[in-house]
Write an enzyme that holds these catalytic residues in place. Structure first.
Site, mmCIF file in Angstrom:
data_model
loop_
_atom_site.group_PDB
_atom_site.id
_atom_site.type_symbol
_atom_site.label_atom_id
_atom_site.label_comp_id
_atom_site.label_asym_id
_atom_site.label_seq_id
_atom_site.Cartn_x
_atom_site.Cartn_y
_atom_site.Cartn_z
ATOM 1 N N GLU A 143 0.843 -1.206 0.000
ATOM 2 C CA GLU A 143 0.000 0.000 0.000
ATOM 3 C C GLU A 143 0.874 1.250 0.000
ATOM 4 O O GLU A 143 1.258 1.739 1.041
ATOM 5 C CB GLU A 143 -0.929 -0.014 1.206
ATOM 6 C CG GLU A 143 -1.901 -1.196 1.222
ATOM 7 C CD GLU A 143 -2.923 -1.103 2.350
ATOM 8 O OE1 GLU A 143 -3.244 0.020 2.809
ATOM 9 O OE2 GLU A 143 -3.400 -2.151 2.779
ATOM 10 N N PHE A 144 1.049 1.796 -1.188
ATOM 11 C CA PHE A 144 0.738 1.379 -2.541
ATOM 12 C C PHE A 144 1.920 1.775 -3.403
ATOM 13 O O PHE A 144 2.652 2.714 -3.046
ATOM 14 C CB PHE A 144 -0.520 2.072 -3.081
ATOM 15 C CG PHE A 144 -1.796 1.714 -2.378
ATOM 16 C CD1 PHE A 144 -2.433 0.508 -2.656
ATOM 17 C CD2 PHE A 144 -2.349 2.551 -1.430
ATOM 18 C CE1 PHE A 144 -3.619 0.168 -2.019
ATOM 19 C CE2 PHE A 144 -3.528 2.217 -0.785
ATOM 20 C CZ PHE A 144 -4.160 1.022 -1.074
#
Length: 378
Positions: A143-144
């Site tokens: 993420e991310f």
């Protein structure tokens, strides 16, 4: 209500006759993430495996120096207990361990994925760890990737990972490990950095499925208005699961490789005016809970203790409750089952929950979700 369901399930413009296309349908995924930090209060032995097909151990992280999984003895023991407990359950479930998670070091993943040598070190260690502790697969929750370059790294990583998994399975005559990824709700990013898109072609070829995080559309970062943080539809913005899932389909990821995320927690706000309480009502801050977050168990306790008014919002397919200036938005049985039916009607692979232990003690949400997915419809 029947008309509503028909309209909801017809929102996606299908490019083929779905039922005719499913000559050999992939087995459904009814999954959930198990947060390891709740191991004492909610051990894996407490999981009702009749309601799930796959359980994710959350989370592991590789070393930021060696890029391998150099695990402490306590974690090793926990991993062994996790897989052995779930294998002994009736019925047993598939187990995967998830790498990363929200708040993990995104830059570390970028460093690992940036060249073939470091990728291979990481990949080999992940496979060895999965085999050593009896896991059926691996999941990455990066993420991310923050720009187009890191998206290319992500594509290189999962491509090399798949090749290595297949090679290992052939050499050992074992079933190939599963490989999945938790991804943003939409295939493209328009926030959190430069515009970029996930590598749909590499995902389609290399992953068994993606876990689309269809939640956290609203939260404590915006205290000016309430919001359905896992809205299936939003009549005003693109912050909805319908938009996100449609973007993945448009990008070319097969529906059979998409698993829809459903939250077992709610978000809360403090209303500006207690008499104005709909979704999108003016707010002045977060409400009850830990930084405006309550698990489903806590939502039920809040509603019962305060005698809050409960409302089902048909526009967003979500529920909310309010009392005085306290407002909580969440998914209840009705919204969850509608989402599950929506996912199946649109030929997605299944659904997953974040997170186990957040459901009520009698597995209220998980039970209704499992029943809503009709396993023998084909």
């Amino acid at each position: 209500m029947a008309l509503l369901k028909f309209l909801m399930c017809s929102v996606f413009v299908l490019t083929f006759t779905a039922r005719a296309a499913h000559m050999s349908p992939s087995p459904p995924v009814k999954a959930a993430y198990w947060p390891s930090w709740f191991s004492e209060s909610f051990p894996p032995s407490a999981i009702n495996t009749a309601l799930f097909t796959h359980i994710y151990y959350a989370f592991l992280m590789p070393s930021n120096r060696s890029f391998t999984f150099d695990l402490p003895e306590t974690t090793k023991a926990e991993l062994s207990q996790f897989t052995s407990s779930l294998r002994r359950k009736n019925p047993p479930v598939k187990t995967l361990f998830s790498i990363g998670g929200g708040g993990s070091d995104s830059d570390l993943f970028a460093r690992i994925a940036s060249n073939a040598k470091s990728r291979q070190i990481f990949i080999d260690s992940s496979i060895n760890t999965a085999r050593k502790f009896g896991f059926d697969g691996l999941d990455i929750d990066w993420e991310f990737p923050k720009d187009t370059t890191e998206m290319e790294y992500f594509a290189d990583l999962i491509t090399q990972w798949r090749k290595t998994i297949d090679r290992e399975a052939k050499l050992t005559s074992r079933q190939p490990l599963l490989l999945s990824a938790a991804v943003y709700y939409a295939s493209e990013f328009r926030t959190y950095g430069e515009p970029r898109s996930f590598p749909a072609a590499a995902i389609s070829k290399s992953l068994d499925w993606i876990n689309v995080m269809c939640f956290d559309y609203h939260g404590s970062w915006d205290t000016t208005a309430t919001g359905a943080h896992a809205a299936l539809f939003d009549p005003h913005t693109n912050l909805s699961s319908h938009y996100g899932l449609r973007s993945w389909i448009s990008a070319g990821v097969p529906r059979s490789k998409m698993v829809m995320g459903i939250p077992l927690y709610g978000k809360s706000w403090t209303l500006k005016d207690p008499y104005v309480h709909g979704v999108g009502a003016p707010a002045v801050g977060v409400g009850p809970g830990d930084q405006g977050i309550l698990t489903y168990v806590q939502v039920k306790e809040f509603n019962e203790k305060t005698k809050a008014t409960i409302v089902y919002d048909i526009r967003t397919v979500s529920a909310y409750s309010y009392i005085n200036t306290s407002w909580v938005g969440y998914d209840d049985v009705k919204s969850t089952t509608t989402k599950v039916e929506f996912a199946q009607a649109n030929d997605l692979r299944g659904y997953f929950f974040w997170a186990l232990s957040y459901d009520s003690g009698d597995w209220e949400i998980s039970t209704h979700a499992s029943k809503a997915w009709v396993d023998d419809q084909y």
